[in-house]
Design an enzyme around this catalytic site. Structure first.
Site, PDB file in Angstrom:
ATOM      1  N   LYS A   1      -2.707   3.590   9.839  1.00 43.98           N
ATOM      2  CA  LYS A   1      -1.595   4.220   9.114  1.00 43.98           C
ATOM      3  C   LYS A   1      -2.009   4.632   7.697  1.00 43.98           C
ATOM      4  O   LYS A   1      -1.547   5.636   7.168  1.00 43.98           O
ATOM      5  CB  LYS A   1      -0.365   3.306   9.089  1.00 43.98           C
ATOM      6  CG  LYS A   1      -0.468   2.146   8.144  1.00 43.98           C
ATOM      7  CD  LYS A   1       0.882   1.724   7.576  1.00 43.98           C
ATOM      8  CE  LYS A   1       0.802   0.453   6.753  1.00 43.98           C
ATOM      9  NZ  LYS A   1       0.449   0.596   5.367  1.00 43.98           N
TER      10      LYS A   1
ATOM     11  N   LYS B   1      -7.814  -7.361  16.628  1.00 45.93           N
ATOM     12  CA  LYS B   1      -9.117  -7.984  16.359  1.00 45.93           C
ATOM     13  C   LYS B   1      -8.965  -9.473  16.632  1.00 45.93           C
ATOM     14  O   LYS B   1      -7.846  -9.970  16.730  1.00 45.93           O
ATOM     15  CB  LYS B   1      -9.582  -7.709  14.932  1.00 45.93           C
ATOM     16  CG  LYS B   1      -8.729  -8.356  13.851  1.00 45.93           C
ATOM     17  CD  LYS B   1      -9.362  -8.135  12.488  1.00 45.93           C
ATOM     18  CE  LYS B   1      -8.655  -8.942  11.419  1.00 45.93           C
ATOM     19  NZ  LYS B   1      -9.210  -8.738  10.097  1.00 45.93           N
TER      20      LYS B   1
ATOM     21  N   PHE C   1     -19.103  -3.542   8.910  1.00 47.87           N
ATOM     22  CA  PHE C   1     -18.234  -2.425   9.348  1.00 47.87           C
ATOM     23  C   PHE C   1     -19.031  -1.307  10.016  1.00 47.87           C
ATOM     24  O   PHE C   1     -18.659  -0.147   9.974  1.00 47.87           O
ATOM     25  CB  PHE C   1     -17.360  -1.904   8.197  1.00 47.87           C
ATOM     26  CG  PHE C   1     -16.120  -2.721   8.074  1.00 47.87           C
ATOM     27  CD1 PHE C   1     -16.182  -4.004   7.570  1.00 47.87           C
ATOM     28  CD2 PHE C   1     -14.899  -2.254   8.519  1.00 47.87           C
ATOM     29  CE1 PHE C   1     -15.067  -4.810   7.513  1.00 47.87           C
ATOM     30  CE2 PHE C   1     -13.770  -3.056   8.468  1.00 47.87           C
ATOM     31  CZ  PHE C   1     -13.847  -4.335   7.954  1.00 47.87           C
ATOM     32  N   LEU C   2     -20.150  -1.692  10.599  1.00 49.37           N
ATOM     33  CA  LEU C   2     -20.977  -0.738  11.319  1.00 49.37           C
ATOM     34  C   LEU C   2     -21.082  -1.175  12.777  1.00 49.37           C
ATOM     35  O   LEU C   2     -22.030  -0.859  13.470  1.00 49.37           O
ATOM     36  CB  LEU C   2     -22.362  -0.683  10.663  1.00 49.37           C
ATOM     37  CG  LEU C   2     -23.165   0.610  10.840  1.00 49.37           C
ATOM     38  CD1 LEU C   2     -22.436   1.801  10.245  1.00 49.37           C
ATOM     39  CD2 LEU C   2     -24.543   0.472  10.211  1.00 49.37           C
TER      40      LEU C   2
ATOM     41  N   THR D   1       0.860  -1.192   0.000  1.00 52.95           N
ATOM     42  CA  THR D   1       0.000   0.000   0.000  1.00 52.95           C
ATOM     43  C   THR D   1       0.891   1.235   0.000  1.00 52.95           C
ATOM     44  O   THR D   1       1.698   1.421   0.916  1.00 52.95           O
ATOM     45  CB  THR D   1      -0.896  -0.002   1.250  1.00 52.95           C
ATOM     46  OG1 THR D   1      -1.641  -1.221   1.244  1.00 52.95           O
ATOM     47  CG2 THR D   1      -1.846   1.186   1.257  1.00 52.95           C
TER      48      THR D   1
ATOM     49  N   CYS E   1      -3.012  -1.648   9.176  1.00 54.98           N
ATOM     50  CA  CYS E   1      -3.445  -1.029   7.911  1.00 54.98           C
ATOM     51  C   CYS E   1      -4.278   0.229   8.105  1.00 54.98           C
ATOM     52  O   CYS E   1      -3.833   1.325   7.772  1.00 54.98           O
ATOM     53  CB  CYS E   1      -4.222  -2.043   7.073  1.00 54.98           C
ATOM     54  SG  CYS E   1      -3.178  -3.372   6.485  1.00 54.98           S
TER      55      CYS E   1
END
Ligand code: UDX
Length: 475
Positions: free
Chosen positions: A284, A344, A270-271, A139, A281
């Site tokens: 940053k 996580k 993702f809520l 990335t 990831c």
């Protein structure tokens, strides 16, 4: 005819079953190398870290990733996967070279540190003497591929003949194998039709699986990755911002998230409210993106990412507030069980882990913190040697005055509140991940608290009367 088809390289043949190298055998690289070998390609994994290479060669995955050790064993047994520290060997071996080295946050700045990327590209470019494709997967800030194209042309004995492409990777820790073998989509950033065709050959088995493919220019391919991660981070911070509003109003963010998620345009993924995002990831990447956008003169367009970051970090201090509240207002000498250290579940990664950050803040306030994570204790201990670590859930909660659930491992989700209640000194729990059944805990006599949820359960009578009032005619 597209612009790419009219380039001079359109007639150059591609290698239909390319030999591959994967430079950098960290999370991304090791997974990519193993999966490509599983798909039938000959792969050489390369890293400057001899220890990592020895481990992988011996069939040991140096990090926790479900399913990957089995795939590594199968790939090694097939004879198609080898590992080396030699760039000379890599340069001679590969038709397609995937560069998967890390781009951590720079020390003292939000910018991405591109040292490893630059040195991997130049190390290969200076050694490769036949037509090959260099493919960046790391990335990177937008514009990096263009800069590297010039750098490679300068460094390589082949000049501009040694081509470069970008193929961003979207794998999630904990689902790395699935995400690599069955990605939601592939993105090829290319500067010639030859590069596109060579990449298609390299991903043939995945493309044959009807995986959607987006072929783009180099800059768009770079941008897709940071834009995707920024979107995900924004979605998480959005619901966590709503949690802040809920805290001020007595509303319940869990119910809010469920109700919002039913709208297909919003969706429930993702809520999930709670302690927010961490890892190697999302944090940053949003910082580096904002930094790069400012350099490009479009800082205003992504200025909101500063807020996204700030909301996310506030969740950590707010969790400490809740724990302090349950401890009676002062954490000095209070025994806190910190359940979870990884950023996580299903990961042993503690990079920018909200859980460990909370444990550290509690410790700095004088609490006696005992951390337990099913997989990340060792990494956490390396990062924060001053904290105490337990070898089991029971040992961690033994004598605790407050229990804080910080990473939602299944083991913690399914723990019996009655059994836990017999081990602790006081039945106080902060559910930092909205992962526990509040009713069960309350029924077992616990004081249960979670960010963005009322401190007392909403009674059925209240729910009923709300229903009634909603059902009343508008007059
Ligand atoms: C992320 C991207 O998802 C992936 O596509 C990219 O390639 C790398 O970065 P990863 O870092 O493995 O993957 O973790 P992810 O599953 O995205 O979770 C990131 C963080 O967000 C975790 O700390 C998680 O706990 C948190 N999270 C996630 C929430 O707080 N709420 C949610 O609803 C989802």
């Amino acid at each position: 005819m597209s612009i790419l088809e009219s380039t001079p390289t359109s007639a150059t043949p591609v290698v239909e079953h390319p030999k591959m190298t994967v430079i950098g055998t960290g999370y991304l690289g090791a997974t990519h190398a193993i999966c490509m070998a599983i798909l039938g390609f000959e792969v050489l994994g390369v890293d400057v870290d001899q220890k990592k290479i020895d481990q992988l060669s011996a069939g040991v995955v140096p990090f926790f990733e479900p399913g990957l050790p089995e795939k590594l064993a199968a790939a090694l047994a097939s004879g198609r996967l080898r590992f080396t520290t030699s760039f000379d060997e890599a340069a001679g071996f590969g038709d397609v070279h995937f560069i998967c080295v890390g781009t951590p946050q720079s020390k003292g700045s939000d910018a991405a540190d591109l040292t490893f990327v630059d040195s991997a590209f130049t190390a290969l470019a200076s050694r490769i003497t036949r037509k090959a494709l260099l493919v960046g997967k790391s990335t990177v800030p937008i514009g990096t591929a263009e800069r590297l194209t010039a750098l490679v042309a300068e460094t390589s004995p082949l000049g501009a003949e040694l081509e470069l492409a970008w193929n961003p990777e979207f794998l999630r820790e904990g689902f790395a194998v699935q995400d690599t073998l069955h990605p939601d989509r592939l993105v090829f950033g290319v500067a010639s039709s030859w590069a596109e065709r060579q990449l298609r050959a390299a991903f043939r088995p995945i493309l044959n699986d009807e995986t959607p493919l987006v072929v783009a220019d180099l800059a768009t391919a770079e941008l897709v990755k940071v834009a995707a991660n920024s979107f995900l981070a924004t979605k998480i911070s959005y619901i966590n911002a709503m949690a802040e509003v809920c805290e001020a109003t007595g509303a319940d963010v869990n119910l809010l998230a469920i109700a919002l998620g039913h709208d297909a345009r919003i969706g429930s993924r993702f809520l999930k409210p709670g302690l927010g995002f961490g890892g190697g990831c999302l944090p940053k990447d949003i910082r580096a993106f904002k930094h790069r956008a400012e350099q490009l003169g479009v800082g205003q367009a992504v200025a909101f990412l500063g807020e996204v970051d700030a909301i996310n970090l506030r969740r950590r201090s707010r969790t400490v507030d809740l724990i302090r509240e349950l401890a009676g207002g002062d954490l000095t000498g209070v025994r806190v069980a910190a359940l979870g250290a990884a950023f996580k579940p299903n990961s042993d990664d503690v990079r920018d882990a909200p859980a460990l950050d909370v444990a550290r803040m509690l410790y700095l306030e004088g609490a006696s913190v005992v951390v337990y994570d099913p997989e990340a204790n060792e990494n956490a201990h390396r990062a924060y040697p001053d904290l105490d670590y337990a070898d089991s859930l029971a040992e961690a909660v033994d004598g605790a005055q407050v229990v804080a659930l910080l990473t939602e491992w299944d083991q913690f989700r399914v723990a019996d509140p009655v059994v836990l209640g017999e081990l602790v000194a006081s039945k106080n729990i902060v559910d930092g991940r909205h992962a526990l059944d509040a009713d069960l805990y309350r029924a077992a006599g616990w004081e249960y608290r979670a960010l963005g949820r009322p401190s007392k359960p909403v009674t059925v009578a209240l729910i009923e009367s709300t229903r009634d009032s909603v059902a009343l005619p508008a007059s």
